[in-house]
Write a protein that holds these residues in place. Structure first.
Motif, PDB file in Angstrom:
ATOM      1  N   MET A 246       0.846  -1.185   0.000  1.00  0.00           N
ATOM      2  CA  MET A 246       0.000   0.000   0.000  1.00  0.00           C
ATOM      3  C   MET A 246       0.883   1.237   0.000  1.00  0.00           C
ATOM      4  O   MET A 246       1.838   1.330   0.778  1.00  0.00           O
ATOM      5  CB  MET A 246      -0.931   0.015   1.208  1.00  0.00           C
ATOM      6  CG  MET A 246      -1.907   1.213   1.218  1.00  0.00           C
ATOM      7  SD  MET A 246      -3.194   1.078   2.500  1.00  0.00           S
ATOM      8  CE  MET A 246      -2.230   1.400   3.992  1.00  0.00           C
ATOM      9  N   GLN A 247       0.557   2.198  -0.873  1.00  0.00           N
ATOM     10  CA  GLN A 247       1.278   3.465  -0.958  1.00  0.00           C
ATOM     11  C   GLN A 247       0.288   4.614  -0.892  1.00  0.00           C
ATOM     12  O   GLN A 247      -0.888   4.474  -1.238  1.00  0.00           O
ATOM     13  CB  GLN A 247       2.054   3.552  -2.280  1.00  0.00           C
ATOM     14  CG  GLN A 247       3.158   2.531  -2.428  1.00  0.00           C
ATOM     15  CD  GLN A 247       3.751   2.560  -3.821  1.00  0.00           C
ATOM     16  OE1 GLN A 247       3.256   1.900  -4.741  1.00  0.00           O
ATOM     17  NE2 GLN A 247       4.815   3.327  -3.985  1.00  0.00           N
ATOM     18  N   LEU A 248       0.785   5.772  -0.459  1.00  0.00           N
ATOM     19  CA  LEU A 248      -0.019   6.988  -0.416  1.00  0.00           C
ATOM     20  C   LEU A 248       0.225   7.800  -1.678  1.00  0.00           C
ATOM     21  O   LEU A 248       1.371   7.989  -2.094  1.00  0.00           O
ATOM     22  CB  LEU A 248       0.340   7.817   0.811  1.00  0.00           C
ATOM     23  CG  LEU A 248      -0.525   9.046   1.076  1.00  0.00           C
ATOM     24  CD1 LEU A 248      -1.923   8.631   1.510  1.00  0.00           C
ATOM     25  CD2 LEU A 248       0.123   9.942   2.131  1.00  0.00           C
ATOM     26  N   SER A 278       6.381   6.325   0.587  1.00  0.00           N
ATOM     27  CA  SER A 278       5.382   7.053  -0.205  1.00  0.00           C
ATOM     28  C   SER A 278       4.822   8.225   0.585  1.00  0.00           C
ATOM     29  O   SER A 278       4.563   9.300   0.029  1.00  0.00           O
ATOM     30  CB  SER A 278       4.258   6.104  -0.638  1.00  0.00           C
ATOM     31  OG  SER A 278       3.459   5.695   0.466  1.00  0.00           O
ATOM     32  N   VAL A 279       4.634   8.063   1.884  1.00  0.00           N
ATOM     33  CA  VAL A 279       4.150   9.151   2.733  1.00  0.00           C
ATOM     34  C   VAL A 279       5.173  10.278   2.778  1.00  0.00           C
ATOM     35  O   VAL A 279       4.826  11.468   2.711  1.00  0.00           O
ATOM     36  CB  VAL A 279       3.825   8.641   4.148  1.00  0.00           C
ATOM     37  CG1 VAL A 279       3.463   9.806   5.072  1.00  0.00           C
ATOM     38  CG2 VAL A 279       2.684   7.631   4.102  1.00  0.00           C
ATOM     39  N   ALA A 300      12.143   1.053   9.211  1.00  0.00           N
ATOM     40  CA  ALA A 300      13.136   1.959   9.806  1.00  0.00           C
ATOM     41  C   ALA A 300      13.661   2.958   8.777  1.00  0.00           C
ATOM     42  O   ALA A 300      13.736   4.166   9.052  1.00  0.00           O
ATOM     43  CB  ALA A 300      14.281   1.147  10.407  1.00  0.00           C
ATOM     44  N   ARG A 301      14.010   2.487   7.599  1.00  0.00           N
ATOM     45  CA  ARG A 301      14.541   3.389   6.562  1.00  0.00           C
ATOM     46  C   ARG A 301      13.464   4.311   6.021  1.00  0.00           C
ATOM     47  O   ARG A 301      13.711   5.491   5.750  1.00  0.00           O
ATOM     48  CB  ARG A 301      15.190   2.571   5.449  1.00  0.00           C
ATOM     49  CG  ARG A 301      16.443   1.831   5.904  1.00  0.00           C
ATOM     50  CD  ARG A 301      16.943   0.840   4.849  1.00  0.00           C
ATOM     51  NE  ARG A 301      18.083   0.067   5.344  1.00  0.00           N
ATOM     52  CZ  ARG A 301      17.992  -1.000   6.127  1.00  0.00           C
ATOM     53  NH1 ARG A 301      16.777  -1.430   6.503  1.00  0.00           N
ATOM     54  NH2 ARG A 301      19.067  -1.644   6.543  1.00  0.00           N
ATOM     55  N   GLY A 302      12.254   3.783   5.875  1.00  0.00           N
ATOM     56  CA  GLY A 302      11.155   4.628   5.430  1.00  0.00           C
ATOM     57  C   GLY A 302      10.827   5.713   6.424  1.00  0.00           C
ATOM     58  O   GLY A 302      10.502   6.849   6.056  1.00  0.00           O
ATOM     59  N   LEU A 303      10.931   5.391   7.718  1.00  0.00           N
ATOM     60  CA  LEU A 303      10.680   6.398   8.744  1.00  0.00           C
ATOM     61  C   LEU A 303      11.749   7.482   8.699  1.00  0.00           C
ATOM     62  O   LEU A 303      11.456   8.667   8.907  1.00  0.00           O
ATOM     63  CB  LEU A 303      10.643   5.741  10.129  1.00  0.00           C
ATOM     64  CG  LEU A 303      10.054   6.602  11.245  1.00  0.00           C
ATOM     65  CD1 LEU A 303       8.554   6.792  11.050  1.00  0.00           C
ATOM     66  CD2 LEU A 303      10.323   5.975  12.619  1.00  0.00           C
ATOM     67  N   LEU A 304      12.986   7.079   8.413  1.00  0.00           N
ATOM     68  CA  LEU A 304      14.060   8.074   8.270  1.00  0.00           C
ATOM     69  C   LEU A 304      13.760   9.014   7.109  1.00  0.00           C
ATOM     70  O   LEU A 304      13.973  10.234   7.218  1.00  0.00           O
ATOM     71  CB  LEU A 304      15.398   7.374   8.052  1.00  0.00           C
ATOM     72  CG  LEU A 304      16.618   8.286   7.867  1.00  0.00           C
ATOM     73  CD1 LEU A 304      16.809   9.199   9.074  1.00  0.00           C
ATOM     74  CD2 LEU A 304      17.869   7.454   7.603  1.00  0.00           C
ATOM     75  N   GLU A 305      13.246   8.490   6.019  1.00  0.00           N
ATOM     76  CA  GLU A 305      12.868   9.337   4.883  1.00  0.00           C
ATOM     77  C   GLU A 305      11.743  10.291   5.280  1.00  0.00           C
ATOM     78  O   GLU A 305      11.733  11.456   4.865  1.00  0.00           O
ATOM     79  CB  GLU A 305      12.461   8.484   3.680  1.00  0.00           C
ATOM     80  CG  GLU A 305      13.619   7.716   3.063  1.00  0.00           C
ATOM     81  CD  GLU A 305      13.237   7.006   1.778  1.00  0.00           C
ATOM     82  OE1 GLU A 305      12.221   7.402   1.146  1.00  0.00           O
ATOM     83  OE2 GLU A 305      13.945   6.046   1.398  1.00  0.00           O
TER      84      GLU A 305
END
Length: 353
Positions: A246-248, A278-279, A300-305
């Protein structure tokens, strides 16, 4: 059945094929010791009383005593991590939600046909589920099942403002082992006017729909399994379907979700990283990212982004996690603004803006 010490496992399933294939695969895995298997809970209890296991793999539908009753008995007498081995059916999925509410640590799906081949092909997931259960804090899993509540009367969700308006808010949550119970704590504490929420909970296909249905009954906000193109709205939480990412996305004056196939990311589909990245791209500073209990490093990496893009980022603290792996990795990467206990996450969501 095995040699050497390690995570001690007992398998309880009325299928001889499941017991044989599952037992062999686990016995071949380093650090796992299969104490034995039983065709029903009565035989299992006799086996377990001789040497108590670290993890129990438990079927739901069995003769003499069903798995849910046995799970409650274990949790009441000697709390132990239990992984449910349940069929990929609507009935099996709903029963598994009852098991999670009673304290199950995880789920291993099994199909109604092609069982031996499935267990062989997907054995990595089985091993990972056992390791995650063994790593978890049983005290966090030992909960009294919440009674099913009648559906809450709600006003129609209010559409979120355009991304360009700078006043909209969106909440992205990622979780895994222990996440069903943790999400219940968060979602049931939110008021009906909460910002739109998008969630990835690592869970197999068909189980996410049953999970969303249960959360919807217990919560003031609306909770449902996401479908491709769904609008993100205030008072609504969308749960990524098991087996799909799922992506935003932005669509004119609205946020929408894209639900799609694709290869697993970090061994998961849906993947928290896929959602969080995506968020970060489309919501930036208007978003709040929350990473909760779970094994591994997905998200973890997505949260960093997200943090780099200006979003506020929050991690569940170690003391309240069943497994601290995902939040710990996010903290290690510098992706987290704040660490908070589970009971404080809903307040952070309520005050985000």
């Amino acid at each position: 059945m095995t040699t050497g010490a390690g995570i001690k496992v007992v398998i309880v399933d009325d299928s001889a094929v499941v017991r044989q294939v599952l037992g062999r695969r686990l016995a071949e895995s380093p650090g796992i010791e299969v104490l034995g298997s039983a065709s029903d809970p009565i035989f299992a209890m006799a086996l377990m009383n001789k040497t108590w296991p670290d993890v129990v793999i438990l079927d739901i539908e069995m003769p003499r005593m069903d798995g849910i009753t046995f799970l409650k008995k274990i949790m009441a007498t000697r709390p132990t991590p239990v992984v449910i081995c349940s069929t990929l059916s609507q009935r099996g999925a709903r029963a598994t939600m009852d098991a999670f509410a009673a304290g199950a640590a995880g789920v291993v799906p099994k199909p109604t046909t092609g069982l031996k081949q499935f267990m062989t092909d997907d054995s990595g997931d089985i091993v990972a589920a056992v390791r995650a259960a063994a790593a978890g804090k049983v005290a966090r899993l030992n909960r009294t099942a919440a009674p099913a509540a009648p559906a809450v009367a709600r006003p129609a969700p209010v559409a979120v403002a355009a991304a360009s308006a700078g006043t909209d808010r969106i909440i992205a949550i990622g979780t895994s082992t222990g996440g069903t119970q943790a999400l219940e704590t968060v979602l049931t504490a939110l008021p009906r006017n909460s910002p739109g929420i998008v969630i990835v909970q690592h869970m197999p296909e068909k189980f996410t729909a049953a999970f969303a249905e249960r959360m919807d009954m217990l919560s003031t906000i609306e909770v449902r399994e996401a479908a491709d193109g769904d609008a993100v709205q205030a008072g609504l939480a969308l749960v990524a379907p098991g087996g799909r990412h799922m992506q935003l996305l932005t669509d004119g004056a609205r946020f929408r979700v894209k639900v799609s196939d694709g290869p697993p990311v970090n061994r998961h589909r849906p993947s928290v990283d896929v959602l969080f990245r995506s968020v970060a791209r489309v919501a930036g500073r208007r978003a709040l990212g929350v990473i909760m209990t779970g094994m591994g490093d997905d998200g973890a990496r997505g949260l960093l982004e997200m943090r780099t893009a200006g979003a506020l980022t929050v991690a569940q603290d170690e003391a309240t996690c069943v497994v601290h792996g995902m939040p710990k990795e996010a903290v290690r990467l510098g992706a987290v603004d704040r660490e908070v206990p589970l009971t404080a996450i809903a307040e952070v969501i309520r005050t985000h803006g």
